[in-house]
Design an enzyme around this catalytic site. Structure first.
Site, PDB file in Angstrom:
ATOM      1  N   THR A 123       0.845  -1.193   0.000  1.00  0.00           N
ATOM      2  CA  THR A 123       0.000   0.000   0.000  1.00  0.00           C
ATOM      3  C   THR A 123       0.879   1.241   0.000  1.00  0.00           C
ATOM      4  OG1 THR A 123      -1.738  -1.180   1.198  1.00  0.00           O
ATOM      5  CG2 THR A 123      -1.819   1.228   1.236  1.00  0.00           C
ATOM      6  N   GLU A 153      -4.378  -4.736  -2.327  1.00  0.00           N
ATOM      7  CA  GLU A 153      -4.882  -5.908  -1.610  1.00  0.00           C
ATOM      8  C   GLU A 153      -5.962  -5.460  -0.635  1.00  0.00           C
ATOM      9  OE1 GLU A 153      -4.362  -6.272   1.740  1.00  0.00           O
ATOM     10  OE2 GLU A 153      -2.876  -4.702   2.086  1.00  0.00           O
ATOM     11  N   LEU A 155      -7.222  -7.514   1.992  1.00  0.00           N
ATOM     12  CA  LEU A 155      -7.187  -8.743   2.778  1.00  0.00           C
ATOM     13  C   LEU A 155      -7.489  -8.455   4.239  1.00  0.00           C
ATOM     14  CD1 LEU A 155      -3.936 -10.351   1.290  1.00  0.00           C
ATOM     15  CD2 LEU A 155      -6.295 -10.470   0.431  1.00  0.00           C
ATOM     16  N   LYS A 210      -7.234   2.007  -2.704  1.00  0.00           N
ATOM     17  CA  LYS A 210      -6.924   1.267  -1.480  1.00  0.00           C
ATOM     18  C   LYS A 210      -7.086   2.158  -0.256  1.00  0.00           C
ATOM     19  CE  LYS A 210      -5.525  -1.639   1.539  1.00  0.00           C
ATOM     20  NZ  LYS A 210      -4.187  -2.209   1.653  1.00  0.00           N
ATOM     21  N   ASN A 214     -10.176   1.654   2.694  1.00  0.00           N
ATOM     22  CA  ASN A 214      -9.894   1.409   4.107  1.00  0.00           C
ATOM     23  C   ASN A 214     -10.295   2.584   4.987  1.00  0.00           C
ATOM     24  OD1 ASN A 214      -9.037  -1.177   3.833  1.00  0.00           O
ATOM     25  ND2 ASN A 214      -6.867  -0.778   4.120  1.00  0.00           N
ATOM     26  N   GLY A 264      -7.652  -1.492  14.434  1.00  0.00           N
ATOM     27  CA  GLY A 264      -6.225  -1.671  14.700  1.00  0.00           C
ATOM     28  C   GLY A 264      -5.615  -2.512  13.603  1.00  0.00           C
ATOM     29  N   CYS A 267      -3.404  -2.354   8.704  1.00  0.00           N
ATOM     30  CA  CYS A 267      -3.946  -1.657   7.533  1.00  0.00           C
ATOM     31  C   CYS A 267      -4.687  -0.369   7.867  1.00  0.00           C
ATOM     32  CB  CYS A 267      -4.864  -2.598   6.749  1.00  0.00           C
ATOM     33  SG  CYS A 267      -3.985  -3.905   5.865  1.00  0.00           S
ATOM     34  N   ARG A 334      -0.147  -5.114  16.136  1.00  0.00           N
ATOM     35  CA  ARG A 334       0.059  -3.734  15.701  1.00  0.00           C
ATOM     36  C   ARG A 334      -1.207  -2.914  15.922  1.00  0.00           C
ATOM     37  NH1 ARG A 334       2.650  -4.980   9.868  1.00  0.00           N
ATOM     38  NH2 ARG A 334       1.291  -6.799  10.132  1.00  0.00           N
TER      39      ARG A 334
END
Length: 444
Positions: A123, A153, A155, A210, A214, A264, A267, A334
């Protein structure tokens, strides 16, 4: 096709495993431990359905992992799947991408026999693939020897293999029609969904898509959590009923609209931050994304507001944290909401004990790890505890039940950040508070 994948993280390794069902794949990874595990048929990350694919690819000789000093051979495609984390200021750290490009530039003639596809799956901000890949290679090599694509992606950790094989859509940004067709024909046989939508756009549009996708998902999460915060202040409001009513509208998808501990992982936090920083660089206020991040950062305060005693009284008392992963079905910590909670509880002098059925606690940064004790079982974690926080919706916690979790606690007080037990009958000797509920939830 012969394909090289740079990076054996969540994106690179799952992508390589799925591609190996139809192609010969070499994964280049700088972590020697990961290389050894992969070649032994073991997965270095917790991801359902990944291990069988790895073992199958390796046993058929179609998948292998190598170190960064691997002497390359001609390839049909090279995919860049390295981590692009947030920098201290919220911008995107592209050091790993730059390192991969240096390797590709150095070894280009060894990689390319006639023509090679360079695919970016990391990304990156819009314009990065053109600047870091196309422009750099065109300065040194004949542009007829390579084509460039960007395939974002989408995912979900814990569902990555499924998402690769049954995608909602396949987005391909391509430098020209020729490389678009080549790349599409290479990846579609690896997808099990029949006739998935394939959307062709510019490389920059695909990069932006992307971030936009998100950031929209993160916005939905923060919206749900803001509604939950309000519901906590209004008697008789059931936030689950509220959201059931909202998503019954055919215009609104119910995904990411359930209250909890925010977003969290690897991504959403960095993509929201990256898009926000991208706008601020161009002197746009980005007010919406600023608010999305602010709501997400308020999670710890919301959890602590559900504790029924002054926080100063937690000093020296055992506190249980159930779940360290940022969500179930992954070992990724993360931007896990457990980390800032542990830090805050430690600042009040709490004796913190943590359990997680999957997380490898050896990877926890030392400055965090020194704040708590690791427990091998739920029982050890909660025994003689004054307060417990349920932070990850692991099936182990759900199946054992509220009564069993709290039975050995000194004070049976559970704060449920995942609303796991909101529809459970709550015994009168248990104090149960859940995010999004104004009072003790459940049927007393």
């Amino acid at each position: 096709m012969k394909i090289t994948v740079y990076g054996a993280g969540y994106v690179g390794l799952t992508t390589a495993a799925v591609l190996s069902t139809h192609h010969d794949v070499t994964v280049i990874e700088i972590d020697e431990r990961k290389v050894e595990l992969i070649n032994a048929g073991e997965t270095p990350i917790a991801e359902p359905d990944l291990a069988p694919l790895l073992r199958d690819g390796i046993s058929r000789g179609r998948l292998k992992a190598v170190g960064s000093d691997y002497k390359n051979s001609p390839q049909d495609a090279i995919l860049i799947c390295v981590n692009t984390p947030s920098s201290y200021d919220g911008s995107v750290d592209l050091k790993a991408v730059d390192s991969v490009m240096q390797s590709i530039e150095t070894n280009f003639d060894g990689y390319v026999d006639d023509y090679v596809i360079i695919g970016m799956r990391s990304t990156v901000p819009p314009g990065t693939t053109r600047t870091y890949v196309i422009d750099r290679l065109q300065k040194q090599f004949d542009s007829t020897r390579f084509g460039v694509v960007f395939q974002p992606e989408f995912l979900r950790q814990g569902h990555a293999i499924y998402d690769l094989r049954y995608p909602d859509r396949v987005i391909i940004g391509a430098s020209d029609q020729w490389v678009y067709n080549l790349y599409k024909d290479a990846i579609l046989p690896c997808i099990k969904r029949e006739n998935p939508p394939v959307i062709h756009m510019s490389i920059e549009s695909a990069e932006m898509c992307k971030y936009a996708s998100n950031s929209f998902l993160a916005t939905k999460i923060s919206f749900a959590n803001e509604m939950a915060s309000l519901a906590e202040k209004i008697p008789h409001v059931n936030i689950d009923d509220v959201m059931d009513g909202v998503v019954a509208d055919h215009r609104i998808c119910d995904s990411h609209l359930r209250p909890g501990l925010g977003f969290g992982g690897s991504c959403l936090p960095k993509d929201v931050s990256g898009l926000y920083h991208l706008g601020r660089q161009r002197e746009l206020p980005m007010n919406l994304l600023e608010s999305v991040q602010k709501v997400n950062r308020s999670t710890t305060d919301r959890l602590l507001s559900l504790v029924g005693i002054p926080l100063s009284e937690l000093k020296g008392k055992k506190i249980s944290i159930l779940g360290m992963a940022f969500k179930a079905d992954t070992d990724d910590i993360r931007d896990s909401p457990s980390i800032p909670l542990i830090q805050r509880l430690a600042s009040y002098g709490g004796d913190i004990h943590v359990h997680d059925p999957v997380v490898n606690f050896k990877i926890v940064p030392n400055e965090i790890a020194q704040l708590f004790s690791v427990c091998d079982s739920i029982e050890d974690c909660t025994r003689d505890s004054y307060l417990a926080f349920l932070m990850t919706d692991w099936k182990e916690y759900r199946s054992i039940g509220l009564v069993k979790i709290t039975e050995n606690m000194r004070e049976k007080y559970l704060v449920d950040g995942r609303r796991v037990f909101v529809n459970t009958e709550i015994p009168k000797n248990i104090t149960y508070r859940a995010i999004g509920s104004s009072t003790i939830s459940g049927i007393v």
